[in-house]
Design a protein around this motif. Sequence first.
Motif, PDB file in Angstrom:
ATOM      1  N   CYS A  55       0.775  -1.176   0.262  1.00 44.31           N
ATOM      2  CA  CYS A  55       0.121  -0.342  -0.061  1.00 44.31           C
ATOM      3  C   CYS A  55       0.736   1.237  -0.326  1.00 44.31           C
ATOM      4  O   CYS A  55       1.848   1.150   0.078  1.00 44.31           O
ATOM      5  CB  CYS A  55      -0.698  -0.476   1.241  1.00 44.31           C
ATOM      6  N   HIS A  56       0.538   2.681  -0.425  1.00 42.41           N
ATOM      7  CA  HIS A  56       1.137   3.598  -0.754  1.00 42.41           C
ATOM      8  C   HIS A  56       1.413   4.259   0.857  1.00 42.41           C
ATOM      9  O   HIS A  56       2.225   4.873   0.500  1.00 42.41           O
ATOM     10  CB  HIS A  56       0.218   4.517  -1.378  1.00 42.41           C
ATOM     11  N   SER A  57       0.950   3.532   2.121  1.00 46.63           N
ATOM     12  CA  SER A  57       1.048   4.170   3.182  1.00 46.63           C
ATOM     13  C   SER A  57       2.438   3.683   3.417  1.00 46.63           C
ATOM     14  O   SER A  57       3.152   3.712   4.776  1.00 46.63           O
ATOM     15  CB  SER A  57       0.181   4.032   4.440  1.00 46.63           C
ATOM     16  N   ASP A  58       2.181   2.430   2.900  1.00 45.81           N
ATOM     17  CA  ASP A  58       4.070   1.539   3.454  1.00 45.81           C
ATOM     18  C   ASP A  58       5.005   1.751   2.829  1.00 45.81           C
ATOM     19  O   ASP A  58       5.854   1.973   3.606  1.00 45.81           O
ATOM     20  CB  ASP A  58       4.301  -0.421   2.785  1.00 45.81           C
ATOM     21  N   SER A  76       4.490   5.489   2.462  1.00 45.21           N
ATOM     22  CA  SER A  76       4.723   6.749   2.884  1.00 45.21           C
ATOM     23  C   SER A  76       5.918   6.124   4.718  1.00 45.21           C
ATOM     24  O   SER A  76       5.764   7.722   4.768  1.00 45.21           O
ATOM     25  CB  SER A  76       3.383   7.083   3.323  1.00 45.21           C
ATOM     26  N   THR A 102       7.149   9.746   5.399  1.00 49.37           N
ATOM     27  CA  THR A 102       5.848  10.800   5.118  1.00 49.37           C
ATOM     28  C   THR A 102       5.552  10.542   6.877  1.00 49.37           C
ATOM     29  O   THR A 102       4.733  11.712   6.585  1.00 49.37           O
ATOM     30  CB  THR A 102       5.154  10.695   3.982  1.00 49.37           C
ATOM     31  N   PHE A 103       5.451   9.284   6.910  1.00 51.03           N
ATOM     32  CA  PHE A 103       4.302   8.747   7.992  1.00 51.03           C
ATOM     33  C   PHE A 103       5.453   8.696   9.060  1.00 51.03           C
ATOM     34  O   PHE A 103       6.008   8.259   8.669  1.00 51.03           O
ATOM     35  CB  PHE A 103       3.826   7.637   7.755  1.00 51.03           C
ATOM     36  N   GLN A 108       6.071  -4.531   8.289  1.00 51.35           N
ATOM     37  CA  GLN A 108       5.366  -3.738   7.695  1.00 51.35           C
ATOM     38  C   GLN A 108       4.409  -4.638   6.557  1.00 51.35           C
ATOM     39  O   GLN A 108       3.900  -6.416   6.892  1.00 51.35           O
ATOM     40  CB  GLN A 108       5.850  -2.807   6.351  1.00 51.35           C
ATOM     41  N   ASP A 136      -7.827  -3.332   3.309  1.00 52.46           N
ATOM     42  CA  ASP A 136      -7.993  -1.681   3.357  1.00 52.46           C
ATOM     43  C   ASP A 136      -8.206  -1.035   1.891  1.00 52.46           C
ATOM     44  O   ASP A 136      -8.179  -0.227   1.651  1.00 52.46           O
ATOM     45  CB  ASP A 136      -6.284  -1.633   3.261  1.00 52.46           C
ATOM     46  N   THR A 176     -11.290   0.281   2.770  1.00 56.59           N
ATOM     47  CA  THR A 176     -10.995   2.298   3.135  1.00 56.59           C
ATOM     48  C   THR A 176     -12.474   3.345   2.015  1.00 56.59           C
ATOM     49  O   THR A 176     -13.038   3.946   2.187  1.00 56.59           O
ATOM     50  CB  THR A 176      -9.404   2.620   2.938  1.00 56.59           C
ATOM     51  N   MET A 185      -3.405  10.636   1.163  1.00 53.40           N
ATOM     52  CA  MET A 185      -2.553  11.945   1.800  1.00 53.40           C
ATOM     53  C   MET A 185      -1.260  12.366   1.366  1.00 53.40           C
ATOM     54  O   MET A 185      -0.748  11.466   0.928  1.00 53.40           O
ATOM     55  CB  MET A 185      -2.228  11.118   2.756  1.00 53.40           C
ATOM     56  N   LEU A 207     -10.158   8.335   6.838  1.00 56.69           N
ATOM     57  CA  LEU A 207      -8.753   6.952   7.175  1.00 56.69           C
ATOM     58  C   LEU A 207      -9.737   5.188   7.764  1.00 56.69           C
ATOM     59  O   LEU A 207     -10.356   5.484   8.582  1.00 56.69           O
ATOM     60  CB  LEU A 207      -8.140   7.483   7.912  1.00 56.69           C
TER      61      LEU A 207
END
Length: 346
Positions: free
Chosen positions: A41-44, A46, A51-52, A61, A149, A153, A267, A291
């Motif tokens: 995922c893009h949050s991974d 990030s 970014t996160f 992860q 997700d 989501t 995000m 979210l």
Amino acid sequence: MATMRAERFYSDTKTVALEDIPIPEPGDGEVLVQVAFCGICHSDLSLINGTFPAQRPVVTQGHEASGTIAKLGPGVTGWSEDDRVVVAAGRPCGKCANCRRGDLANCMRIQLMAFAYDGAWAEYTVAQASGLTRVPDNVPLEQAAILADAVSTPFGAVVHTGKVAVGESVGVWGVGGVGTHIVQLARLVGAVPVIAVDINPAVRERARELGADYAFDSRDPDFADKLAEATGGRNLDVAFDAVGLKVTFEQALNSLTIGGRLVGVGMSAETPTLGPTSMFNLVQRQVLGHLGYHNADIETLAQLVSRGRLDLSRSISQIIPLEDIADGIRILEHAEGNPIRVLVQP
């Protein structure tokens, strides 16, 4: 001690490594899940690029996981070894004001899998039994994984936050892993027209094939006129920004009708503006952040897939072995082949 192969992210150096680590033991109310597939995922990404902010110095992860139960922890009932499951991508803290009154779904300090605790880019992962969802026999485990997700989501954004009603016009900025499913789910709940907005012509064509009524290039100088024509001059009731950049957020906001809703899903570190408060208030627009999802949403989606109402057959762009996780990260980061979802198979 038995070991397993797992990806490990080191926050101090922002590096990823494959290691052999002990297979975890499930505690009270937990189960050990043998991972079948886990999404990237893009949050991974990030977390890797900073970014996160990191929550742990070292973490495994991956938070979109399906698999089979390998072992039951103490006190677990209603589940058996070999049951096919989807793992929830987060767990309530159990200590905040909402958790203390039993409102676990609205935990104020939700712990996110692969950030606050180890995820599923590994051969096994531990999960709370209360957060599991049973996978129907006719739903492939690779499709089940992304319910945690990449599909849930968008479902939460469309149904819970955006509250899209039958007949409302919807626009989706960014039609990748999240935006593609927003398009499909908006159509499923009766939105009309559904308009995909993306700078990539191949992605726009795919969006039309998957249910978008129109697909426009956000850079087209005639974009505003085309959007107005497609919506009978009204513009959009609901806009979803699945990118999260300043330019996409502001364009989506300016594409709303009077009283329209913008739902931010993507995000970034960029800071968009709402413009003059006089105009913002005059047109009565709403901006809503989104979210995640409710755990019950995964079961709803599993049933929609099982009964043929939701087609995810094109959502799995590529499956890579865990040993090639660096390749999977690169593919998503550079959008090689315009992936919807790349999966890891331990």
